[in-house]
Structures are given as structure tokens and as C-alpha cells.
Design an enzyme around this catalytic site. Structure first.
Site, PDB file in Angstrom:
ATOM      1  CB  THR A 119      -0.892  -0.013   1.266  1.00  0.00           C
ATOM      2  OG1 THR A 119      -1.537   1.243   1.388  1.00  0.00           O
ATOM      3  CG2 THR A 119      -0.088  -0.267   2.535  1.00  0.00           C
ATOM      4  CG  ASP A 120      -1.213   4.915  -0.991  1.00  0.00           C
ATOM      5  OD1 ASP A 120      -1.729   4.283  -0.051  1.00  0.00           O
ATOM      6  OD2 ASP A 120      -1.845   5.748  -1.676  1.00  0.00           O
ATOM      7  CD  GLU A 121      -3.260   3.433   4.615  1.00  0.00           C
ATOM      8  OE1 GLU A 121      -2.962   3.275   5.808  1.00  0.00           O
ATOM      9  OE2 GLU A 121      -4.409   3.318   4.185  1.00  0.00           O
ATOM     10  CE1 TYR A 146      -3.307  -2.663   5.828  1.00  0.00           C
ATOM     11  CE2 TYR A 146      -3.359  -0.303   5.384  1.00  0.00           C
ATOM     12  CZ  TYR A 146      -3.319  -1.603   4.932  1.00  0.00           C
ATOM     13  OH  TYR A 146      -3.300  -1.865   3.578  1.00  0.00           O
ATOM     14  CE  LYS A 150       0.112  -4.539   3.032  1.00  0.00           C
ATOM     15  NZ  LYS A 150      -0.228  -5.872   2.458  1.00  0.00           N
TER      16      LYS A 150
END
Ligand code: NAD
Ligand code: DAU
Length: 330
Positions: A119-121, A146, A150
Site C-alpha cells: 500500500t501507499d500508506e 495497519y 504493511k
């Protein structure tokens, strides 16, 4: 080609399985999915080329046996919802970190090609007025349990490439929308609220920006990276779809024939990331990928139609999801 898809009963994984069956006549697919609250066997097409194995990606025996019979692992399985990670981070550590580690060890043992979906997060957030976007060189700076889990899983993959020569690629994508997304997530929550005659819920002022991409575009990009990406490389996936949450809620309301202001503001998510934005130049220029959905309104209309036509799929999830939000005051 024998493809093992982890998390193939979840939103993006199930759409990936469907795309694979439609575009890869030589592929057989095994889905490994724990069928958590977020997984739904009904999202997987009934097709002789697909087998569902209900199991945990952190279960060494199950994983080793499936990987030993596989040419390619595409790893979607994760705990994926930020709000849940703020209530109880522990399944995020188990699945996203221990689960990814377990898969990496099996792929190392059997020299199996691995693609890691992220993810970009992991890059944290950008200021609303920052002219920049995330690139593969942006330092990791995750905000929530979260995104931290990741980020940790991405670093494990990189270490397995460098230390053990694992043939792995990685992709970090922005916010997806489309069919089969759990009603806990922003867009399906608002669509199904409106169907139920309930006003959409906007966190805080709604100024936060997300970079929306249709799930099919994410998945064509994943296949592009698997087919043509350089081993060890990270590719950012995005379709230049930046919109504020307020603009998205308004678009959903208008598309569903409601007054544009018929929504409620609710208390904000703690630590809420302000803005995500992807620079996908490398994917476009090096690998020649391009998104098919260039117009958010068109993709959104098709998604609304899907939720209207598939109430039997989401209805069993709705009550419990809204009760959980009620407990959070959101
Ligand atoms: P999802 O929550 O809809 O699906 C996750 C799936 O993983 C579910 O079917 C669940 O049952 C399964 N799962 C969970 N724990 C498991 C375990 N221990 N063992 C086996 N299966 C398990 O998630 P999603 O939105 O489809 O996201 C898929 C992947 O894409 C995730 O890795 C996520 O981080 C990443 N991603 C998501 C988005 C997005 O906008 N949704 C954007 C970028 C990246
Ligand atoms: O950027 C990629 C990420 O996108 C993925 O890694 C995650 O798995 C995925 O869940 C998503 O994370 P977000 O936190 O951005 O998605 P979510 O759908 O939870 O929320 C989108 C935005 O909408 C966010 O700014 C919070 C806001 N929101 C959310 C809900 C559920 C609301 O305003 N109201 C809501 O009811």
C-alpha cells in the site's frame, strides 16, 4: 501456470482471481484464505480452474505444502482496515508480519516466484498543499498499526530478495474502489447507507485526500509487474485519481439522486493521514501500463450499480459493521 493467491476471498484478491481466469487461459488458481470477517467464499467464482483452501498464511505446514505445488505466489492476504488496527492491532501483526514471513520462508525453500501486494500508506502522508507525490524513493513513515505492519512486511520482502536471492517483486497501490469491497470501507459504506436511507458519514471536515484507482486497474498493473517487472524492484501503482473525501461523498450522493449535502460529519479517525498521492511514472514508462478507468464518475456509477444489484452479497455484513462504527462514535 499454477498461481497461489493469498487473500483471494477478499476485495482485491477476488477481483484478481476473476481477472486471471478471464485473461490467462493457461492459469489454474489456488486461493489460500482464512475467511476472516473480511473474506467471503461467495466472491470467488465457481470455476473448475479455482480451488479454495481455507487456512492461515501463518500456518507453516499448509503454506509449505501449497507453495511446493505452485509456480507463482501473489500475496494479497492482510488485515486491511485502519480503523480496526486502532481498536486491536494484534491480528495485523500476526497476518501482515508473521504471515508474510511464513510465505517468504516457503518461497525461499521451494525457489518460488513471489509478488507482494502493498500500500501507499507505508510512506505516511503528504501535506494537503504539498505539490509532490510518493515515489519508490520516498522514505517509509507509516502512521497506523495497519500501515506499520504493511511497512514491516515490505521490508521483510526486500531482505529476502537481498539476503536469499528470492525472486520477488513488490507493488504499492493507492485506494481501490469497485465490486466486492467490504462495507466497512469508505465508498461501499456510503453507497449501502444511502440504499438503507441512512445519511453518509464523513470523518472530520472531509478535507483528507485519497488517490482513487479502480480495482481492475490495480490488478492489471499487478500482472504487468509480475510479467515484466524487475526482480527486487518496487513499483508504485496509481491512476492520478486524487479527490477529497468530501468530494467523494458528494459524488456518491449525486450519482444516487440525493441532495449533495445530505451527509453527516462524524468525529475524525485518530492520527488520520491527510493525503496520499502516487507518482506511477516508472510503471507507465518502464512497463507500459495504463489504467482503463480514467473517469472516476464512470467507475463509481458501475460500482453503485454493483451494490444495488448484489444486496445478497453485502447485506449480511452491514448490521454488524454499523454497530462497530456506532461503538466508535463514527
Ligand atoms: P480485504 O480485507 O478485503 O481482504 C483480505 C483477505 O485476506 C480476506 O479475504 C481475509 O479473509 C484474508 N486474510 C486475512 N488474514 C488472513 C490470514 N491470516 N490467512 C489467510 N487469509 C487471511 O483486503 P483488500 O482491500 O482486498 O486488500 C488486499 C491487499 O491489498 C492487502 O495486502 C492490502 O494491504 C493491499 N492494498 C489494499 C488497498 C485498498 O484500497 N483496499 C490499496 C492498496 C493495497
Ligand atoms: O491507500 C491505500 C489504503 O486505502 C489501503 O492500504 C487500505 O487497506 C484501505 O483500507 C484504504 O485505507 P483508507 O484508510 O484510506 O480507507 P478507508 O476506506 O477506511 O477510508 C478512506 C477515507 O475515508 C479515509 O480518509 C477515512 C475516510 N472515511 C472512512 C469511512 C469508513 C470517512 O470519512 N467516513 C467513513 O465512514
Amino acid at each position: 501456470m499454477r498461481v497461489l493467491v493469498t487473500g483471494g476471498a477478499g476485495f482485491i484478491g477476488a477481483n484478481f482471481v476473476r481477472l486471471t481466469l478471464a485473461t490467462r487461459p493457461d492459469a489454474t488458481v489456488t486461493v489460500l484464505d482464512k475467511l476472516t470477517y473480511a473474506g467471503n467464499a461467495a466472491s470467488i467464482p465457481d470455476d473448475p480452474r479455482v480451488t479454495l483452501v481455507q487456512g492461515d498464511i501463518a500456518d507453516r505446514e499448509v503454506v509449505d505444502s501449497l507453495v511446493s505445488e505452485t509456480d507463482l505466489v501473489v500475496h494479497f492476504a492482510a488485515e486491511s482496515h485502519n480503523d480496526n488496527s486502532l481498536t486491536d492491532p494484534s491480528p495485523f501483526i500476526h497476518t501482515n508480519l508473521v504471515g508474510t514471513f511464513t510465505l517468504l520462508e516457503a518461497c525461499r525453500a521451494h525457489a518460488t516466484r513471489f509478488h507482494h501486494v502493498s500500500t501507499d500508506e507505508v510512506y505516511g502522508d503528504l501535506a494537503l498543499d504539498d505539490p509532490g507525490k510518493f515515489t519508490a524513493d520516498t522514505p517509509y513513515n507509516p502512521s497506523s498499526p495497519y500501515s506499520a505492519s504493511k511497512a514491516g512486511s515490505d521490508l521483510l520482502v526486500r531482505a529476502w530478495v537481498r539476503s536469499f536471492g528470492l525472486a520477488a517483486t513488490m507493488s504499492n497501490c493507492s485506494n481501490n474502489y469497485g465490486p466486492f469491497q467490504h462495507v466497512e470501507k469508505f465508498i461501499p459504506r456510503q453507497i449501502t447507507n444511502i440504499i438503507d436511507g441512512v445519511r453518509p458519514k464523513l470523518y472530520g471536515a472531509g478535507a483528507n485526500v485519497r488517490d482513487w484507482i479502480h480495482v481492475d486497474d490495480h490488478n492489471t498493473a499487478v500482472w504487468t509487474v509480475i510479467d515484466a517487472g524487475r526482480v527486487g524492484q518496487t513499483y508504485l501503482i496509481g491512476a492520478d485519481g486524487e479527490l477529497s473525501n468530501k468530494a467523494v461523498v458528494e459524488a456518491v450522493l449525486v450519482a444516487m439522486g440525493q441532495p449533495v449535502d445530505a451527509y453527516d460529519h462524524v468525529p475524525d479517525r485518530p492520527g488520520h493521514d491527510l493525503r496520499y498521492a502516487i507518482d506511477a511514472t516508472a510503471l507507465r514508462e518502464e512497463l507500459g501500463w495504463a489504467p482503463r478507468y480514467r473517469d472516476f464518475a464512470t467507475g463509481l456509477a458501475a460500482t453503485i450499480d454493483w451494490y444495488r444489484d448484489n444486496e445478497a452479497w453485502w447485506r449480511p455484513l452491514k448490521r454488524e459493521t454499523e454497530l462497530a462504527y456506532e461503538r466508535l462514535g463514527r
